[in-house]
Write a protein that holds these residues in place. Structure first.
Motif, PDB file in Angstrom:
ATOM      1  N   ASN A 103       0.860  -1.183   0.000  1.00  0.00           N
ATOM      2  CA  ASN A 103       0.000   0.000   0.000  1.00  0.00           C
ATOM      3  C   ASN A 103       0.896   1.233   0.000  1.00  0.00           C
ATOM      4  O   ASN A 103       1.469   1.595   1.032  1.00  0.00           O
ATOM      5  CB  ASN A 103      -0.915   0.006   1.232  1.00  0.00           C
ATOM      6  CG  ASN A 103      -2.054  -0.986   1.089  1.00  0.00           C
ATOM      7  OD1 ASN A 103      -2.636  -1.110   0.021  1.00  0.00           O
ATOM      8  ND2 ASN A 103      -2.358  -1.701   2.154  1.00  0.00           N
ATOM      9  N   CYS A 104       1.060   1.860  -1.143  1.00  0.00           N
ATOM     10  CA  CYS A 104       1.957   3.007  -1.290  1.00  0.00           C
ATOM     11  C   CYS A 104       1.226   4.180  -1.938  1.00  0.00           C
ATOM     12  O   CYS A 104       1.560   4.574  -3.075  1.00  0.00           O
ATOM     13  CB  CYS A 104       3.177   2.629  -2.115  1.00  0.00           C
ATOM     14  SG  CYS A 104       4.100   1.216  -1.496  1.00  0.00           S
ATOM     15  N   PRO A 105       0.230   4.758  -1.273  1.00  0.00           N
ATOM     16  CA  PRO A 105      -0.495   5.881  -1.891  1.00  0.00           C
ATOM     17  C   PRO A 105       0.395   7.087  -2.132  1.00  0.00           C
ATOM     18  O   PRO A 105       0.226   7.800  -3.131  1.00  0.00           O
ATOM     19  CB  PRO A 105      -1.598   6.188  -0.870  1.00  0.00           C
ATOM     20  CG  PRO A 105      -1.103   5.619   0.430  1.00  0.00           C
ATOM     21  CD  PRO A 105      -0.289   4.432   0.065  1.00  0.00           C
ATOM     22  N   GLU A 106       1.382   7.343  -1.229  1.00  0.00           N
ATOM     23  CA  GLU A 106       2.283   8.483  -1.422  1.00  0.00           C
ATOM     24  C   GLU A 106       3.146   8.289  -2.667  1.00  0.00           C
ATOM     25  O   GLU A 106       3.370   9.226  -3.449  1.00  0.00           O
ATOM     26  CB  GLU A 106       3.171   8.676  -0.196  1.00  0.00           C
ATOM     27  CG  GLU A 106       2.415   9.019   1.081  1.00  0.00           C
ATOM     28  CD  GLU A 106       1.929   7.785   1.808  1.00  0.00           C
ATOM     29  OE1 GLU A 106       2.177   6.662   1.298  1.00  0.00           O
ATOM     30  OE2 GLU A 106       1.303   7.922   2.873  1.00  0.00           O
ATOM     31  N   LEU A 107       3.635   7.055  -2.862  1.00  0.00           N
ATOM     32  CA  LEU A 107       4.458   6.773  -4.033  1.00  0.00           C
ATOM     33  C   LEU A 107       3.646   6.896  -5.317  1.00  0.00           C
ATOM     34  O   LEU A 107       4.120   7.459  -6.314  1.00  0.00           O
ATOM     35  CB  LEU A 107       5.069   5.376  -3.920  1.00  0.00           C
ATOM     36  CG  LEU A 107       5.906   4.908  -5.112  1.00  0.00           C
ATOM     37  CD1 LEU A 107       7.078   5.844  -5.346  1.00  0.00           C
ATOM     38  CD2 LEU A 107       6.392   3.477  -4.886  1.00  0.00           C
ATOM     39  N   VAL A 108       2.424   6.388  -5.296  1.00  0.00           N
ATOM     40  CA  VAL A 108       1.564   6.483  -6.483  1.00  0.00           C
ATOM     41  C   VAL A 108       1.294   7.934  -6.831  1.00  0.00           C
ATOM     42  O   VAL A 108       1.354   8.343  -7.997  1.00  0.00           O
ATOM     43  CB  VAL A 108       0.241   5.730  -6.233  1.00  0.00           C
ATOM     44  CG1 VAL A 108      -0.728   5.967  -7.385  1.00  0.00           C
ATOM     45  CG2 VAL A 108       0.501   4.236  -6.064  1.00  0.00           C
ATOM     46  N   SER A 109       1.002   8.755  -5.814  1.00  0.00           N
ATOM     47  CA  SER A 109       0.749  10.173  -6.046  1.00  0.00           C
ATOM     48  C   SER A 109       1.992  10.865  -6.597  1.00  0.00           C
ATOM     49  O   SER A 109       1.901  11.689  -7.523  1.00  0.00           O
ATOM     50  CB  SER A 109       0.310  10.836  -4.740  1.00  0.00           C
ATOM     51  OG  SER A 109       0.123  12.223  -4.907  1.00  0.00           O
ATOM     52  N   ALA A 110       3.174  10.530  -6.044  1.00  0.00           N
ATOM     53  CA  ALA A 110       4.414  11.145  -6.513  1.00  0.00           C
ATOM     54  C   ALA A 110       4.721  10.748  -7.955  1.00  0.00           C
ATOM     55  O   ALA A 110       5.159  11.577  -8.762  1.00  0.00           O
ATOM     56  CB  ALA A 110       5.567  10.745  -5.598  1.00  0.00           C
ATOM     57  N   VAL A 111       4.492   9.488  -8.305  1.00  0.00           N
ATOM     58  CA  VAL A 111       4.735   9.037  -9.674  1.00  0.00           C
ATOM     59  C   VAL A 111       3.783   9.728 -10.643  1.00  0.00           C
ATOM     60  O   VAL A 111       4.181  10.101 -11.759  1.00  0.00           O
ATOM     61  CB  VAL A 111       4.595   7.501  -9.759  1.00  0.00           C
ATOM     62  CG1 VAL A 111       4.599   7.042 -11.213  1.00  0.00           C
ATOM     63  CG2 VAL A 111       5.714   6.821  -8.997  1.00  0.00           C
TER      64      VAL A 111
END
Length: 254
Positions: free
Chosen positions: A118-126
């Motif tokens: 679960n990486c919502p921050e990474l998805v948003s950054a990408v």
């Protein structure tokens, strides 16, 4: 093979029937009387012949399909030896927990096990990173097309229209470098909590096939195990949906 039987036997038998049918009906069974034993016998034998012929052809086609299927499964593809597991309980929602579970059931046959994160921050950054990549490419393309540096000037860098106007290529390049750094920090940061889905890769096809057909938990349908689809067929946004949530969603859309 079937055409001579139909043209040379069935059509003459039906056409010489005694019911006096006209048109195309004269060539069908509707022109044969119920009391005409021999004509009905010929039609019945022809039906058995066609049925047997179709069964033989289907058998040969199935044998060919099995060979093609085995050849496809034995190709050097990661998904051929992998399974997708969804709806994992919390105690097994880690790489080691998933590996131990399947390695216990299929000893010495598991090659690797990975649980989705679960990486919502990474998805948003990408997503931000991709946005500025497109903007930078668009700006560079426009400049290369027009050779007009003035066409690269955009808005104001500061909020509320304060500050000097900036060069779009320089501006978007600076933004892209910023989000590149954020993405790198997220990738190098601590491992996020595992989701309820993961992939298990086996060392042989037999174990992978057994895993897709076996019950791994006492409660049926709690965990969904299926053959791993090809990466291009996966919608990663939905892969973390568990069996219960999938049932609820199916009910709601009815």
């Amino acid at each position: 093979m079937h055409r001579p039987v139909a043209l040379c036997i069935l059509l003459p038998v039906n056409a010489t029937g005694t019911l006096g049918a006209e048109g195309f009906d004269q060539l069908s069974l509707s022109n044969v009387s119920d009391d005409d034993f021999y004509r009905l016998l010929v039609v019945s034998l022809a039906c058995w012949y066609f049925t047997g012929l179709m069964m033989v052809l289907v058998h040969f086609q199935y044998e060919e399909y099995v060979q093609l299927r085995l050849k496809f499964l034995q190709e050097d593809r990661p998904e051929a030896l992998s399974i997708l597991v969804r709806g994992l309980p919390e105690e097994d929602s880690s790489d080691q927990g998933l590996y131990d579970l399947f390695n216990y059931m299929y000893p010495d046959t598991v090659s690797e096990a990975k649980v989705l994160r679960n990486c919502p921050e990474l998805v948003s950054a990408v997503n931000k990173q991709n946005t500025y990549v497109r903007k930078l490419e668009s700006s560079m393309w426009k400049y290369a097309d027009t050779k007009d540096k003035e066409g690269r000037i955009i808005g104001h860098e500061k909020f509320c229209f304060r500050g000097e106007k900036v060069d779009s290529v320089h501006h978007f390049n600076k933004k892209l470098n910023k989000w590149n750094g954020i993405v790198s920090e997220e990738l190098d940061g601590p491992i996020k909590k595992g989701a309820n889905s993961g992939f298990v890769t086996f060392k042989n096809l037999r174990s992978a096939a057994l895993a897709t057909q076996s019950l791994h938990y006492a409660k049926e349908y709690e965990v969904d195990v299926m053959a791993a689809p090809e990466p291009k067929d996966i919608y990663w946004g939905n892969i973390k949906i568990g069996s219960r949530e999938k049932v609820i969603r199916s009910i709601l859309i009815l």
